[in-house]
Design an enzyme around this catalytic site. Structure first.
Site, PDB file in Angstrom:
ATOM      1  CG  HIS A  25      -1.643  -1.152   1.412  1.00  0.00           C
ATOM      2  ND1 HIS A  25      -1.862  -2.421   0.549  1.00  0.00           N
ATOM      3  CD2 HIS A  25      -2.188  -2.018   2.596  1.00  0.00           C
ATOM      4  CE1 HIS A  25      -2.385  -3.334   0.935  1.00  0.00           C
ATOM      5  NE2 HIS A  25      -2.726  -3.054   2.169  1.00  0.00           N
TER       6      HIS A  25
ATOM      7  CG  ASN B 144      -2.789   3.114   8.652  1.00  0.00           C
ATOM      8  OD1 ASN B 144      -2.006   3.834   8.214  1.00  0.00           O
ATOM      9  ND2 ASN B 144      -2.497   2.358   9.819  1.00  0.00           N
TER      10      ASN B 144
ATOM     11  CG  ASP C  31      -5.825  -1.545   2.388  1.00  0.00           C
ATOM     12  OD1 ASP C  31      -5.602  -2.527   3.360  1.00  0.00           O
ATOM     13  OD2 ASP C  31      -5.584  -0.240   2.652  1.00  0.00           O
TER      14      ASP C  31
ATOM     15  CG  HIS D 135     -14.039  -1.483   9.623  1.00  0.00           C
ATOM     16  ND1 HIS D 135     -13.235  -2.227  10.727  1.00  0.00           N
ATOM     17  CD2 HIS D 135     -12.907  -1.157   8.931  1.00  0.00           C
ATOM     18  CE1 HIS D 135     -12.089  -2.105  10.561  1.00  0.00           C
ATOM     19  NE2 HIS D 135     -11.920  -1.436   9.318  1.00  0.00           N
TER      20      HIS D 135
ATOM     21  CG  PHE E  80      -6.965   3.531  10.600  1.00  0.00           C
ATOM     22  CD1 PHE E  80      -6.746   4.925   9.914  1.00  0.00           C
ATOM     23  CD2 PHE E  80      -6.814   3.413  11.764  1.00  0.00           C
ATOM     24  CE1 PHE E  80      -6.133   5.732  10.726  1.00  0.00           C
ATOM     25  CE2 PHE E  80      -6.051   4.430  12.443  1.00  0.00           C
ATOM     26  CZ  PHE E  80      -5.772   5.802  12.065  1.00  0.00           C
ATOM     27  N   GLY E  81      -9.975   2.099   7.431  1.00  0.00           N
ATOM     28  CA  GLY E  81      -9.933   1.043   6.421  1.00  0.00           C
ATOM     29  C   GLY E  81     -11.484   0.935   5.370  1.00  0.00           C
TER      30      GLY E  81
END
Length: 211
Positions: free
Chosen positions: A4, A50, A77, A81, A95-96
């Protein structure tokens, strides 16, 4: 392997390392290739990831690095969530972002339509080049071999709505975005497991409900 990669400085260090003969590889994500920090909606946790979003200059450096082979592959990535988790205040939300269903059309537009990458080089970023990074057999279409294929319509125009996707998670900054290009069929081990928006295999459906 550098996962990433998101900045121009990082890409230049990786380029120098490769020129020096060091055994390094790297990937970049669809969201870092198509979004910059100026695209963020204030306090919208769908944009919290992130590494964080960078500048347009950094984005251009990533595109150039994918074009010249400094960065080997595109990696989604994909980080699902729950809506409850992502609805927390920005500084407390996890994050995400999710990205499995949008990775191909987003990067097709950015790398092929806008940056002029050949379609074969583009497809390699998702197939042969990540296989090489991982030391896996090179993906190929050979008579008599087991079929693992994705059929993709590069002209299909659609608007992304994560609520209509196959992931239970909806944390995407691309909600409402118009896209061109869409997977229309997936064949896994010789069996059609996805076709025209429907998951056909029980195991695939079960996996989607947990992602």
């Amino acid at each position: 392997h550098f996962a990433h990669v998101s900045t121009a400085a990082a890409t230049e260090l990786i380029r120098r390392a490769r020129q020096d003969g060091l055994p390094v590889t790297a990937d970049a994500t669809p969201h870092h290739l198509t979004l910059a920090v100026d695209d963020m909606h204030p306090y919208d946790s769908s944009y919290k990831m992130n590494p964080p979003l960078r500048t347009g200059k950094d984005q251009e450096a990533l595109v150039a690095a994918l074009n010249d082979g400094t960065i080997d592959a595109v990696a989604t990535d994909h980080a699902p969530h729950t809506s409850l988790d992502k609805s927390q205040p920005f500084d407390q939300a996890p994050f995400g972002v999710i990205g499995l269903e949008t990775a191909f059309p987003l990067t097709l537009e950015r790398l092929v339509s806008q940056a002029g990458m050949s379609r074969l080089s583009f497809v390699a970023l998702f197939t042969t080049r990540p296989a090489a990074v991982l030391g896996l057999p090179q993906p190929s279409i050979v008579a008599g071999s087991q079929a693992n294929l994705v059929l993709f319509d590069p002209q299909h125009k659609w608007t992304y709505d994560p609520a209509g996707g196959h992931s239970r998670s909806k944390n995407s900054p691309f909600r409402g975005r118009s896209m061109t290009g869409r997977a229309v069929m997936t064949v896994y081990r010789g069996k059609v497991v996805y076709k025209d928006g429907e998951l056909l295999a029980p195991r695939v459906r079960q996996a989607a409900t947990t992602s």
